[in-house]
Enzyme design. Structure first.
Site, PDB file in Angstrom:
ATOM      1  N   HIS A   1       1.078  -1.112   0.068  1.00  0.00           N
ATOM      2  CA  HIS A   1       0.070   0.013  -0.156  1.00  0.00           C
ATOM      3  C   HIS A   1       0.744   1.123   0.005  1.00  0.00           C
ATOM      4  O   HIS A   1       2.132   1.220   0.598  1.00  0.00           O
ATOM      5  CB  HIS A   1      -0.960  -0.113   1.183  1.00  0.00           C
ATOM      6  CG  HIS A   1      -2.062  -1.078   1.283  1.00  0.00           C
ATOM      7  ND1 HIS A   1      -2.933  -1.049   2.046  1.00  0.00           N
ATOM      8  CD2 HIS A   1      -2.380  -1.885   0.058  1.00  0.00           C
ATOM      9  CE1 HIS A   1      -3.922  -1.894   1.693  1.00  0.00           C
ATOM     10  NE2 HIS A   1      -3.365  -2.574   0.545  1.00  0.00           N
TER      11      HIS A   1
ATOM     12  N   GLU B   1       0.928   3.921   1.802  1.00  0.00           N
ATOM     13  CA  GLU B   1       1.269   4.280   3.368  1.00  0.00           C
ATOM     14  C   GLU B   1       2.331   3.539   3.532  1.00  0.00           C
ATOM     15  O   GLU B   1       3.354   3.823   4.417  1.00  0.00           O
ATOM     16  CB  GLU B   1       0.031   4.163   4.260  1.00  0.00           C
ATOM     17  CG  GLU B   1      -1.066   5.044   3.681  1.00  0.00           C
ATOM     18  CD  GLU B   1      -2.301   4.083   3.352  1.00  0.00           C
ATOM     19  OE1 GLU B   1      -1.851   3.372   1.925  1.00  0.00           O
ATOM     20  OE2 GLU B   1      -3.391   4.157   3.672  1.00  0.00           O
TER      21      GLU B   1
ATOM     22  N   CYS C   1      -6.275   1.628   5.963  1.00  0.00           N
ATOM     23  CA  CYS C   1      -6.717   0.305   6.269  1.00  0.00           C
ATOM     24  C   CYS C   1      -6.658  -0.095   7.582  1.00  0.00           C
ATOM     25  O   CYS C   1      -5.398   0.615   8.045  1.00  0.00           O
ATOM     26  CB  CYS C   1      -6.789  -0.924   5.222  1.00  0.00           C
ATOM     27  SG  CYS C   1      -4.952  -1.404   4.855  1.00  0.00           S
TER      28      CYS C   1
ATOM     29  N   CYS D   1      -2.560  -0.537   7.447  1.00  0.00           N
ATOM     30  CA  CYS D   1      -1.666   0.790   7.402  1.00  0.00           C
ATOM     31  C   CYS D   1      -1.961   1.614   8.873  1.00  0.00           C
ATOM     32  O   CYS D   1      -0.853   2.316   9.108  1.00  0.00           O
ATOM     33  CB  CYS D   1      -2.239   1.439   6.198  1.00  0.00           C
ATOM     34  SG  CYS D   1      -1.741   0.638   4.766  1.00  0.00           S
TER      35      CYS D   1
END
Lengths: 143, 143
Positions: free
Chosen positions: A53, A55, A83, A86
């Site tokens: 991801h 992040e 999410c 993260c």
């Protein structure tokens, strides 16, 4: 000049790069004292890796830049609400501030009743419309 | 022969390697059809990276081995209950089974009322004592 909108626009440009790679279009920037430490976008398909991801990459990259694992005095700008994974990484990082574009009611950490680190300030809704539209556009094209 | 204890012992050996590097001693193994796809240990200090938990590395590594991001028909053996970040990564991975050594009441995902993927079977308490003792020993030495 260096407003939250300024950096969120930069995160949105990252989301646009992801969109063009057929990745879910989420972008992220980490800034400290108006120095940009990381600019990343989601790469889960390209890297075949659910952990890639925007992040996660930004946290790793900023820590690498700083030479230390804690992101004190750092602000993350991210186009979509992080999410569970993260948000967990953000807790460990002790980052100072997280600025979120659009909410993710279904997958985001807020509706799971998770908190970030007590030291972390959270701002939600900066350029919300643009951050939301790009994701909706992506999934419309996918159907 | 290839019992849960067999693979948890292997994960414990990884935790021991972390211990010797002055890392919080947590180890992880991912197995599919008695083939070992990943053996990892916590490297947050060595890599200056809060995301370098044993589980995160194992998920990335196993997906790389398989050439796909979903860990169907895979089992993770991990010496300590995964944190919020790692549980989030496990959700995305759709892994089939997670076998946990010791509980982590404070930092683990279970007391945060988080669930793994509906497809994921969870087993807790395999070699619990050994998995717990190594962490306690580590923090006793740190004080």
């Amino acid at each position: 000049m260096f407003t939250d909108e300024y950096y969120m626009k930069m995160a949105l440009q990252q989301a646009q790069i992801a969109f063009e790679k057929e990745e879910v279009p989420i972008g992220c920037v980490i800034v400290s004292n108006d120095r940009i430490l990381a600019k990343t976008h989601n790469l889960t398909e390209t890297l075949n890796d659910v952990t890639a991801h925007a992040e996660m990459q930004a946290i790793t990259s900023a820590a690498n830049y700083l030479g230390g694992k804690y992101l004190q005095n750092c602000t993350m700008y991210v186009t979509l609400e992080p999410c569970v994974m993260c948000s967990g990484a953000l807790i460990w990082s002790q980052i100072s501030k997280v600025v979120i574009g659009a909410r993710d009611e279904q997958r985001g950490f807020i509706n799971k009743h998770l908190n970030l680190h007590p030291k972390t300030e959270i701002v939600v809704g900066v350029m919300e419309h643009e951050c939301s539209v790009i994701v909706k556009e992506f999934f419309k094209n996918k159907r």
